[in-house]
Motif scaffolding. Sequence first.
Motif, mmCIF file in Angstrom:
data_model
loop_
_atom_site.group_PDB
_atom_site.id
_atom_site.type_symbol
_atom_site.label_atom_id
_atom_site.label_comp_id
_atom_site.label_asym_id
_atom_site.label_seq_id
_atom_site.Cartn_x
_atom_site.Cartn_y
_atom_site.Cartn_z
ATOM 1 N N ASP A 186 0.700 -1.288 -0.018
ATOM 2 C CA ASP A 186 0.102 -0.026 0.181
ATOM 3 C C ASP A 186 0.861 1.373 0.002
ATOM 4 O O ASP A 186 1.950 1.289 0.445
ATOM 5 N N GLN A 187 0.185 2.314 -0.414
ATOM 6 C CA GLN A 187 0.922 3.660 -0.500
ATOM 7 C C GLN A 187 0.394 4.636 0.531
ATOM 8 O O GLN A 187 -0.800 5.238 0.075
ATOM 9 N N PRO A 188 0.814 4.708 1.705
ATOM 10 C CA PRO A 188 0.185 5.593 2.620
ATOM 11 C C PRO A 188 0.568 6.971 2.386
ATOM 12 O O PRO A 188 1.231 7.569 1.775
ATOM 13 N N ALA A 189 -0.417 7.714 3.023
ATOM 14 C CA ALA A 189 -0.242 9.270 2.996
ATOM 15 C C ALA A 189 0.784 9.758 3.881
ATOM 16 O O ALA A 189 0.925 9.154 5.162
ATOM 17 N N MET A 190 1.260 10.799 3.483
ATOM 18 C CA MET A 190 2.309 11.555 4.375
ATOM 19 C C MET A 190 2.152 12.898 4.214
ATOM 20 O O MET A 190 1.496 13.625 3.371
ATOM 21 N N THR A 191 2.427 13.336 5.450
ATOM 22 C CA THR A 191 1.749 14.893 6.096
ATOM 23 C C THR A 191 3.142 15.528 5.533
ATOM 24 O O THR A 191 4.383 15.550 5.886
ATOM 25 N N PRO A 192 2.912 17.065 4.849
ATOM 26 C CA PRO A 192 3.979 17.973 4.842
ATOM 27 C C PRO A 192 4.724 18.197 6.032
ATOM 28 O O PRO A 192 3.939 18.493 7.102
ATOM 29 N N PHE A 193 5.996 18.609 6.310
ATOM 30 C CA PHE A 193 6.847 19.034 7.391
ATOM 31 C C PHE A 193 7.299 20.576 7.483
ATOM 32 O O PHE A 193 7.019 21.323 8.132
ATOM 33 N N THR A 194 7.669 20.912 6.125
ATOM 34 C CA THR A 194 8.222 22.030 6.016
ATOM 35 C C THR A 194 8.286 22.554 4.313
ATOM 36 O O THR A 194 8.447 21.599 3.516
ATOM 37 N N THR A 195 8.034 23.952 4.018
ATOM 38 C CA THR A 195 8.360 24.281 2.791
ATOM 39 C C THR A 195 9.453 25.423 2.740
ATOM 40 O O THR A 195 9.296 26.322 3.457
ATOM 41 N N THR A 196 10.498 25.308 1.811
ATOM 42 C CA THR A 196 11.419 26.086 2.075
ATOM 43 C C THR A 196 11.463 26.908 0.632
ATOM 44 O O THR A 196 11.523 26.117 -0.572
ATOM 45 N N THR B 152 18.315 34.296 0.033
ATOM 46 C CA THR B 152 17.147 34.438 0.929
ATOM 47 C C THR B 152 16.790 33.058 1.150
ATOM 48 O O THR B 152 16.532 32.430 0.091
ATOM 49 N N SER B 153 16.299 32.742 2.425
ATOM 50 C CA SER B 153 15.685 31.468 2.827
ATOM 51 C C SER B 153 14.483 31.745 3.601
ATOM 52 O O SER B 153 14.328 32.426 4.779
ATOM 53 N N GLU B 154 13.410 31.391 3.080
ATOM 54 C CA GLU B 154 12.011 31.540 3.864
ATOM 55 C C GLU B 154 11.636 29.906 4.166
ATOM 56 O O GLU B 154 11.204 29.185 3.181
ATOM 57 N N LEU B 155 11.702 29.697 5.651
ATOM 58 C CA LEU B 155 11.341 28.453 5.897
ATOM 59 C C LEU B 155 10.067 28.552 6.703
ATOM 60 O O LEU B 155 9.760 28.927 7.687
ATOM 61 N N TYR B 156 8.816 27.647 6.244
ATOM 62 C CA TYR B 156 7.573 27.617 6.883
ATOM 63 C C TYR B 156 7.624 26.262 7.329
ATOM 64 O O TYR B 156 7.775 25.151 6.721
ATOM 65 N N THR B 157 7.277 25.988 8.691
ATOM 66 C CA THR B 157 7.075 24.788 9.536
ATOM 67 C C THR B 157 5.588 24.545 9.606
ATOM 68 O O THR B 157 4.900 25.586 10.182
ATOM 69 N N TYR B 158 5.055 23.320 9.223
ATOM 70 C CA TYR B 158 3.632 23.245 9.031
ATOM 71 C C TYR B 158 3.195 23.070 10.603
ATOM 72 O O TYR B 158 1.940 23.477 10.963
ATOM 73 N N SER B 159 3.921 22.531 11.413
ATOM 74 C CA SER B 159 3.553 22.010 12.753
ATOM 75 C C SER B 159 3.273 23.204 13.636
ATOM 76 O O SER B 159 2.534 23.422 14.677
ATOM 77 N N THR B 160 4.061 24.335 13.254
ATOM 78 C CA THR B 160 4.033 25.535 14.082
ATOM 79 C C THR B 160 3.200 26.879 13.320
ATOM 80 O O THR B 160 3.088 27.873 14.155
ATOM 81 N N SER B 161 3.243 26.510 11.958
ATOM 82 C CA SER B 161 2.684 27.565 11.194
ATOM 83 C C SER B 161 3.365 28.728 11.576
ATOM 84 O O SER B 161 2.999 29.804 11.226
ATOM 85 N N LYS B 162 4.820 28.800 11.585
ATOM 86 C CA LYS B 162 5.807 29.832 11.473
ATOM 87 C C LYS B 162 6.667 29.831 10.223
ATOM 88 O O LYS B 162 7.051 28.780 9.791
ATOM 89 N N THR B 163 7.022 30.990 9.892
ATOM 90 C CA THR B 163 7.923 31.329 8.845
ATOM 91 C C THR B 163 9.030 31.926 9.289
ATOM 92 O O THR B 163 9.129 32.974 9.897
ATOM 93 N N THR B 164 10.362 31.363 9.296
ATOM 94 C CA THR B 164 11.693 31.830 9.422
ATOM 95 C C THR B 164 12.210 32.374 8.280
ATOM 96 O O THR B 164 12.446 31.778 7.241
ATOM 97 N N VAL B 165 12.820 33.781 8.092
ATOM 98 C CA VAL B 165 13.345 34.380 6.977
ATOM 99 C C VAL B 165 15.002 34.653 7.421
ATOM 100 O O VAL B 165 15.194 35.357 8.168
ATOM 101 N N SER B 166 15.714 34.521 6.487
ATOM 102 C CA SER B 166 17.061 34.672 6.550
ATOM 103 C C SER B 166 17.685 35.272 5.259
ATOM 104 O O SER B 166 17.304 34.731 4.243
ATOM 105 N N THR B 167 18.410 36.246 5.109
ATOM 106 C CA THR B 167 19.056 36.763 3.917
ATOM 107 C C THR B 167 20.485 37.202 4.121
ATOM 108 O O THR B 167 20.916 37.724 5.046
ATOM 109 N N ASN B 168 21.394 36.627 3.344
ATOM 110 C CA ASN B 168 22.631 36.681 3.104
ATOM 111 C C ASN B 168 23.245 37.443 2.028
ATOM 112 O O ASN B 168 22.268 37.423 0.866
ATOM 113 N N PHE B 169 24.128 38.335 1.915
ATOM 114 C CA PHE B 169 24.631 39.297 0.933
ATOM 115 C C PHE B 169 26.030 39.058 0.609
ATOM 116 O O PHE B 169 26.692 39.021 1.817
ATOM 117 N N ASP B 170 26.490 38.609 -0.371
ATOM 118 C CA ASP B 170 27.932 38.504 -0.403
ATOM 119 C C ASP B 170 28.545 39.113 -1.890
ATOM 120 O O ASP B 170 27.831 39.080 -2.899
#
Length: 779
Positions: free
Chosen positions: A471-481, A516-534
Amino acid sequence: MSNKIRLIALFILTSTSIIAQNARLAGSVLDARRKPVTGVNVRLLELKKGKLSDEAGQFSIPSLPSGTYTLQASYVGYKTLQQSVTLEEGKTLNLALELLETATDLKEIVVMGHVSQNEKPVSIGKLPIRPMDLPQSVMTLDRTLLETQQVRSMSDVLMNTNGVYIMGTTGGYQEEISARGFSMGSSNTFKNGMRYANGMMSELSGIEKVEILKGSAAILYGNVAAGGVLNLVTKKPKFNFGGEISLRSGSWGLIKPSIDLYGGLSSKVAVRLNATHEQANSFREGVRSERFYVNPSLLFKLSDKTELVVEGDYLEDKRTPDFGAGIINYKIVDVPRERFLGVAWSYMNQNQSSITTSLTHRLTDQWTIKLMAGIRNNGFDLFSNARPNAGSFVSEDGRWIRNLQKANARENYGIAQVDLAGTLHTGVIKHQLLVGADSDYFNTVTQAFNQFVRYDTINILGPNPVAKRVDQPAMTPFTTTTAPINRAGIYVQDLVHVSEKMKLLVGLRYSYQQTTSELYTYSTSKTTVSTNFDGAFSPRFGLVFQPTKSHAIFASYANSFALNSGVDINNNALPPSLIDQYELGIKNELFKGMLSANVTAYRILNNNLAQNSLINATTYSYVKELVGAVQSEGLEIDLSTKPVAGISFTGGYSYNETKYVKSNTYIEGSLLRYNPNHTANIGISFRHNGWQAGLTSVYIGERFAGRSTRVAVANDAYRLIELPAYTQVDFSLSYRIKHFIVRSKVANLGDVLSYNVHDDNSVNPITPRNYSLSLTFAF
């Protein structure tokens, strides 16, 4: 699709049925900038027949008897060429003649495919500089070699190189390339000068040649790994009508029909279409693959000085992910080579599409401006068992608790680039100058899912290891980056002809990148943003001394940079690591250019390698410091000949040692993984009266996988896995009669067994002995 192919084939067969059975000679004459040359006298001396190339550089000599003749190409101010050619009844022999600049500023006409390695400028270098004048190691694998070897994968291509090799095939759905000890990611691989995503298997049916520029290319392309760059050059439109239709079949149910059609729509517009569909099983039980590729292109001659090429490229690849058997106690597991241990329903679906435009305008006879722009979209969708030893180790008795993994990603990429190239003189000193600027962007969206733990349990050593669960079970999302990257660069490079024997290459690039990195975590419904300039400067210096026209000694220095992820102990973004590269070599054209013999030595040093910070005993992987150092040293020997009595030879040897010379994490002096100390290759091809044969052999020396031992961890259980050396030999044979070509190939002739290993959790045996046979109708 099959009905369309049948209609095309019927049209071609009908059209070509009226072709006269006499031979025909046709082709084009281009200069080093790929511009047509008018008025070149192309003659067959024995027949006293010839034609002048027209304003498009094209020539055609019809109604010729079959046989072997002496081709002569001549023009006032250029060196006359004489070359043997063989014409066959009912066949058109198409030649591409290229006008190359010599060291004495004269022009020389040579037949493509009969030019030595030291005389083939690479488009990836952006300037039409002969490799003999370049303080860098260069290699070109042209269409003749690719056809002789009947290449199907990048693994086939790299059997012809040394110092550039496949370092892994994680999951069996990609070919990870390494050069001089450094991984060549998607930033280091190009198609027609635009980066392509190399996380999927490359399709080579539409490729005209493969260019490899070893060592530093940071001045030309910015953020690239230190080992070198690789460029795939696709087949381009032609104004004369032609093409071929082929069907290839082989071991494990391989079926691959292909078409290649080209011709002129008018005197100003030419078109080409390459397409193929491939489906196959595998020597691994239950593993399947299917892919579709299409590559249409248009050439517009807007004026005598302006040319526009528009090209589309689409590849869709679907296959069963296969992570092999894994490792038990850091040793390769002795299981049947054909045994597949993944879940039966697993899949890896990938696709990549792009559109590129290239506008070239000749401002004067000495100056050319080129504008290139392109967009690419690619992505993957993976659902399979997790890799062995990734979260669940294989026990000593062979029991393995299979977990599941799921991920998908989509990337949008775009680039705009302008290059101004030409020659000028300051007194008696000549300059070949390149001034350019580029800007590109990436936007990657990756979705990760919570791992499905304890799907089932199997025993990989048992007689029937696969469990019954399907069988092919369902899997829940963890993060979207979401990770947008914007970067821009400006650069200038000058090859200074100080004298006839001395040349100096100098250049400088400045690159700026915003990540830039935008990390959205489904369990906490929070988005973390970081930006680097090089930002970083990349200088380049090189000196070439040519005591004669057939010998060159060179030395060079270049600096590149590698971006670092993570933060320091003060939570500030890490600066890029700067990498110094030194190269010393000699290039020789021996026996009047019949043999090219080159030797190159190099050292690549990253003195500020980012490693996990040990301050305050922190164990967070994203907290790092620039305290490590990695050194790559090596020697490369390259040999190749022009055809002699139809026989050609290529060969090479490479020694490389890539190791930690300073580390707070790993044992100093220990080798980096996946890189063989020794690689070698030999290729022999033979052509005569329609027959064509090739023998290709590659040697891959001992290398290490597993996990590098950590000195900062007490009683560390990590260990390296030593992979034995192996030699693979392929043999190919083909015969052409009139419009038909029969090709056959036996790969891995000795049926040797070895593995590509990623860490200790993806162990993929190389393909055993296999066969293929193809029939081609060419016109």
